[in-house]
Design a protein around this motif. Structure first.
Motif, PDB file in Angstrom:
ATOM      1  N   THR A  46       0.850  -1.188   0.000  1.00 45.69           N
ATOM      2  CA  THR A  46       0.000   0.000   0.000  1.00 45.69           C
ATOM      3  C   THR A  46       0.889   1.242   0.000  1.00 45.69           C
ATOM      4  O   THR A  46       2.080   1.170   0.326  1.00 45.69           O
ATOM      5  N   TYR A  47       0.314   2.379  -0.326  1.00 53.86           N
ATOM      6  CA  TYR A  47       1.141   3.580  -0.402  1.00 53.86           C
ATOM      7  C   TYR A  47       1.696   3.969   0.960  1.00 53.86           C
ATOM      8  O   TYR A  47       2.806   4.524   1.038  1.00 53.86           O
ATOM      9  N   TYR A 101       4.731   1.723   1.590  1.00 53.40           N
ATOM     10  CA  TYR A 101       5.900   2.218   0.856  1.00 53.40           C
ATOM     11  C   TYR A 101       6.487   3.451   1.542  1.00 53.40           C
ATOM     12  O   TYR A 101       7.714   3.625   1.557  1.00 53.40           O
ATOM     13  N   ARG A 102       5.660   4.286   2.092  1.00 50.36           N
ATOM     14  CA  ARG A 102       6.181   5.419   2.877  1.00 50.36           C
ATOM     15  C   ARG A 102       7.032   4.919   4.028  1.00 50.36           C
ATOM     16  O   ARG A 102       8.158   5.391   4.243  1.00 50.36           O
ATOM     17  N   TRP A 144       5.627   6.975  -8.903  1.00 53.72           N
ATOM     18  CA  TRP A 144       5.257   6.607  -7.540  1.00 53.72           C
ATOM     19  C   TRP A 144       6.412   6.816  -6.565  1.00 53.72           C
ATOM     20  O   TRP A 144       6.193   7.059  -5.379  1.00 53.72           O
ATOM     21  N   GLY A 171       5.779   9.979  -5.324  1.00 53.19           N
ATOM     22  CA  GLY A 171       4.694   9.934  -4.338  1.00 53.19           C
ATOM     23  C   GLY A 171       5.193   9.507  -2.977  1.00 53.19           C
ATOM     24  O   GLY A 171       4.801  10.060  -1.943  1.00 53.19           O
ATOM     25  N   HIS A 172       6.080   8.496  -2.962  1.00 55.13           N
ATOM     26  CA  HIS A 172       6.651   8.054  -1.683  1.00 55.13           C
ATOM     27  C   HIS A 172       7.464   9.176  -1.046  1.00 55.13           C
ATOM     28  O   HIS A 172       7.438   9.357   0.179  1.00 55.13           O
ATOM     29  N   ASN A 191       5.074  11.655   0.525  1.00 56.32           N
ATOM     30  CA  ASN A 191       4.499  11.075   1.735  1.00 56.32           C
ATOM     31  C   ASN A 191       5.489  11.079   2.891  1.00 56.32           C
ATOM     32  O   ASN A 191       5.111  11.320   4.051  1.00 56.32           O
ATOM     33  N   LEU A 200      -0.776  -1.299  -4.858  1.00 62.38           N
ATOM     34  CA  LEU A 200      -0.441   0.107  -4.653  1.00 62.38           C
ATOM     35  C   LEU A 200      -1.532   1.019  -5.203  1.00 62.38           C
ATOM     36  O   LEU A 200      -2.012   1.930  -4.503  1.00 62.38           O
ATOM     37  N   TYR A 201      -1.926   0.789  -6.445  1.00 60.29           N
ATOM     38  CA  TYR A 201      -2.939   1.667  -7.037  1.00 60.29           C
ATOM     39  C   TYR A 201      -4.298   1.511  -6.359  1.00 60.29           C
ATOM     40  O   TYR A 201      -5.048   2.491  -6.229  1.00 60.29           O
ATOM     41  N   ALA A 224      -4.656   3.532  -3.328  1.00 60.02           N
ATOM     42  CA  ALA A 224      -4.655   4.975  -3.565  1.00 60.02           C
ATOM     43  C   ALA A 224      -5.873   5.447  -4.346  1.00 60.02           C
ATOM     44  O   ALA A 224      -5.881   6.567  -4.875  1.00 60.02           O
ATOM     45  N   MET A 251      -5.773   9.778  -2.043  1.00 59.27           N
ATOM     46  CA  MET A 251      -4.696  10.728  -2.293  1.00 59.27           C
ATOM     47  C   MET A 251      -5.092  12.138  -1.862  1.00 59.27           C
ATOM     48  O   MET A 251      -4.263  12.893  -1.333  1.00 59.27           O
TER      49      MET A 251
END
Length: 248
Positions: A47-48, A51-52, A73, A76-77, A80, A166-167, A170, A175
């Motif tokens: 999940t996002y 990944y953070r 992405w 994106g990380h 975040n 992941l998608y 989000a 988001m």
């Protein structure tokens, strides 16, 4: 000083090769998110937010100060992380700050990946063939053949599973909700790399609005698309270098 690069989807760290060559630095670290050129660990949900947390753990083990750069992405990380733990970096740069604008709408391919059944079918079609077919797909995006082949070599079931998870984590409003903390990113100097022909990150006005909220400067990459780092590594390197040198 350490420069840390984080790539996105459906890529590996090979995407940074031309840019790193132009920079000519010996203090570069390339991080591969799980599933994207690195194995997908057991129990990692991709999940996002996971990944953070993964990126925060990686940064904790790297000698600083750190200038953090993310694409797709990976960008994106980066955002975040700097919203959550800005003390981990000296500065940050991302080409997807616009994802965090409340008006952002996921691009068509992302919406297919977010749809159960249709997402699996699309990825099977994209990655189900042999290495030559996957390489050809990457080159169709404007990625040089040698880099495309290096990426395609690692497009496997781990990457497909990571993309779907992941998608789907989000799907809006996820988001937009994450972007409520965008002002927190201003705790560290930031740079928004705005490639004007990138079709995946939303309209340029929403990207600028998100950058302003994050307290980030904007480097305009006029005429460049999503893979600006291979289209014109010289311009990308120049934008980053000017930014870093301005920090003193």
């Amino acid at each position: 000083m350490t420069v840390v690069f984080v790539h996105g989807n459906p890529e590996t760290a090979a995407i940074w090769g031309p840019l790193v060559a132009v920079l000519g630095r010996d203090d570069v670290v390339l991080l591969s998110p799980p599933g994207f050129g690195a194995p997908l660990p057991d129990g990692f949900g991709a999940t996002y937010l996971e990944y953070r947390d993964w990126l925060e753990g990686e940064l904790e083990s790297i000698d600083g100060p750190i200038d953090l750069v993310g694409h797709d992405w990976g960008g994106g990380h980066v955002v975040n992380v700097v919203m959550h733990r800005p003390e981990l970096v000296r500065s940050w740069a991302s080409d997807v700050v616009g994802l965090f604008d409340p008006g952002y709408v996921w691009h068509d391919m992302a919406q297919v990946w977010q749809t159960p059944g249709a997402g699996e079918e699309l990825l099977d079609n994209m990655m189900g063939g042999g290495l030559p077919a996957r390489t050809e797909l990457m080159t169709s995006f404007g990625i040089p053949a040698d880099i495309a082949a290096a990426i395609a070599e690692h497009q496997n079931d781990d990457m497909k599973n990571a993309i779907l998870a992941l998608y789907r984590s989000a799907i809006q409003p996820a988001m937009a909700e994450a972007g409520r903390d965008l002002e927190s990113a201003a705790a560290r100097p930031g740079l928004s790399l705005l490639a004007t022909e990138d079709p995946y990150i939303g309209a340029n006005d929403t990207r600028r609005r998100a950058s302003d909220r994050a307290g980030a400067r904007t480097a305009l990459l006029e005429g460049l698309g999503h893979w600006w780092m291979v289209e014109s590594p010289e311009r990308g390197a120049a934008a980053l270098t000017v930014f870093w040198e301005s920090l003193g």
